[in-house]
Scaffold this motif. Structure first.
Motif, mmCIF file in Angstrom:
data_model
loop_
_atom_site.group_PDB
_atom_site.id
_atom_site.type_symbol
_atom_site.label_atom_id
_atom_site.label_comp_id
_atom_site.label_asym_id
_atom_site.label_seq_id
_atom_site.Cartn_x
_atom_site.Cartn_y
_atom_site.Cartn_z
ATOM 1 N N PRO A 234 19.806 35.113 -11.306
ATOM 2 C CA PRO A 234 18.966 35.137 -12.506
ATOM 3 C C PRO A 234 17.769 34.201 -12.348
ATOM 4 O O PRO A 234 17.779 33.291 -11.509
ATOM 5 N N ASN A 235 16.754 34.408 -13.172
ATOM 6 C CA ASN A 235 15.594 33.516 -13.119
ATOM 7 C C ASN A 235 15.853 32.247 -13.926
ATOM 8 O O ASN A 235 16.968 32.007 -14.420
ATOM 9 N N GLY A 236 14.832 31.429 -14.072
ATOM 10 C CA GLY A 236 15.001 30.140 -14.731
ATOM 11 C C GLY A 236 15.371 30.216 -16.195
ATOM 12 O O GLY A 236 15.872 29.239 -16.761
ATOM 13 N N TYR A 237 15.155 31.345 -16.826
ATOM 14 C CA TYR A 237 15.557 31.543 -18.221
ATOM 15 C C TYR A 237 16.878 32.292 -18.343
ATOM 16 O O TYR A 237 17.323 32.597 -19.446
ATOM 17 N N GLY A 238 17.489 32.652 -17.206
ATOM 18 C CA GLY A 238 18.772 33.343 -17.244
ATOM 19 C C GLY A 238 18.697 34.843 -17.269
ATOM 20 O O GLY A 238 19.716 35.508 -17.494
ATOM 21 N N LEU A 239 17.515 35.435 -17.023
ATOM 22 C CA LEU A 239 17.389 36.886 -16.978
ATOM 23 C C LEU A 239 17.737 37.393 -15.581
ATOM 24 O O LEU A 239 17.268 36.856 -14.580
ATOM 25 N N TRP A 240 18.531 38.457 -15.547
ATOM 26 C CA TRP A 240 18.906 39.097 -14.291
ATOM 27 C C TRP A 240 18.005 40.300 -14.046
ATOM 28 O O TRP A 240 17.798 41.131 -14.932
ATOM 29 N N GLN A 241 17.483 40.391 -12.834
ATOM 30 C CA GLN A 241 16.761 41.559 -12.340
ATOM 31 C C GLN A 241 15.671 42.055 -13.298
ATOM 32 O O GLN A 241 15.630 43.234 -13.653
ATOM 33 N N SER A 242 14.791 41.149 -13.659
ATOM 34 C CA SER A 242 13.645 41.599 -14.453
ATOM 35 C C SER A 242 12.641 42.351 -13.586
ATOM 36 O O SER A 242 11.805 43.093 -14.121
ATOM 37 N N VAL A 243 12.702 42.183 -12.262
ATOM 38 C CA VAL A 243 11.912 43.028 -11.368
ATOM 39 C C VAL A 243 12.849 43.768 -10.429
ATOM 40 O O VAL A 243 13.912 43.274 -10.058
#
Length: 288
Positions: free
Chosen positions: A193-202
């Motif tokens: 996940p990214n720094g905000y906790g989102l998985w696979q936004s791209v």
């Protein structure tokens, strides 16, 4: 997501000119909640069970499938799409049958739902008491707190030091080597996940946003004073197409390099395809 501001638009020079990724501009956003992942097949199945919803792909009787993902009898394949011959309309392709009538969702409960139109996503949001993210909310969340970076994790390429996203590997569109482990969709909690906790936004699947699409949106939304900050933008008031963000498992740098934070695309709200889904945000704010 905390309230905050960020620089929206292309910072790496990888922009697609027709997509309108410039000029870069400051955006301030109110706090909002966003799903950590895209909506899964299991999530969507609960919605359909509760509401009896029939998706537009089911209603129309067909949807768009990438040629290497088709698993259907020959009579179901309607022929290549004009200008993009690697896509075909396939009768019987829908969210339950992502590759055509010979496919199903066995083992794919935690994969993103696909073959859902913008209108279908709106119906899900209404049931869930949620809404689609605005384009600005999506980009702010996708960046993970790293302002100006090309990707959610920074500027390192997708395959530097191990795969970071699900995209197309090989020779597009003829041969997909599947080096990242996934020739089509991946489970939503794959990679990091990214720094905000989102998985696979791209990568993985394109994500519908609330906004209407226009290539001049950023030019319209800024002024001659480039330091002006745009607050909680909701996109243009007119236009048929809706914004899609994030790229998909079919993005390749030789053809579609839109697996970037700032990349934009669009489609009509009744369109569905095997590489597009959505995630939702809290309903408060940005009502339209």
């Amino acid at each position: 997501m905390p309230a905050g501001s960020f620089t929206m638009g292309d910072s790496s020079g990888d922009r697609n000119r027709a997509d309108g990724e410039t000029p870069r501009h400051q955006v301030a956003l109110s706090a909002f909640e966003i799903d950590a992942t895209t909506v899964t097949n299991d999530d969507f199945a609960r919605f359909v069970e509760a509401t009896g919803c029939i998706t537009e792909a089911e209603s129309f009787g067909f949807s768009a499938v990438f040629h290497l993902a088709i698993d259907a009898p020959p009579e179901d394949v309607m022929g290549p799409a004009t200008g993009t011959p690697w896509w075909s309309g396939v009768k019987g392709a829908d969210w339950r049958h992502p590759g055509g009538r010979f496919t199903d969702l066995e083992g794919r409960g935690d994969h993103p739902v696909v073959h859902v139109s913008w209108n279908d996503a709106q119906a899900y949001c209404e049931w869930a008491g949620r809404r689609l993210p605005t384009e600005a909310e999506w980009e702010y969340a996708a960046r993970g707190g790293i302002d100006g970076a090309k990707y959610p994790w920074g500027d390192q390429e997708v395959d530097e030091g191990g795969w970071r996203a699900n995209i197309f590997q090989g020779e597009f569109p003829r041969r997909n080597t599947g080096e990242d482990g996934f020739p089509t969709t991946a489970p939503v909690r794959t990679f990091a996940p990214n720094g905000y906790g989102l998985w696979q936004s791209v990568g993985n699947v394109w994500e519908w946003c609330e906004d209407r699409f226009h290539p001049a949106t950023y030019r319209r939304g800024t002024t001659a004073e480039k330091r002006t900050t745009v607050t909680d933008p909701v996109g243009p008031a007119d236009g048929q197409a809706r914004v899609m963000r994030g790229g998909s498992y079919l993005c390749h740098d030789s053809y579609c390099n839109r697996y970037r934070n700032s990349a934009r695309s669009q489609n009509t709200p009744d369109s569905s395809m095997g590489n597009a889904g959505f995630r939702t945000v809290s309903r408060r704010g940005a009502e339209r």
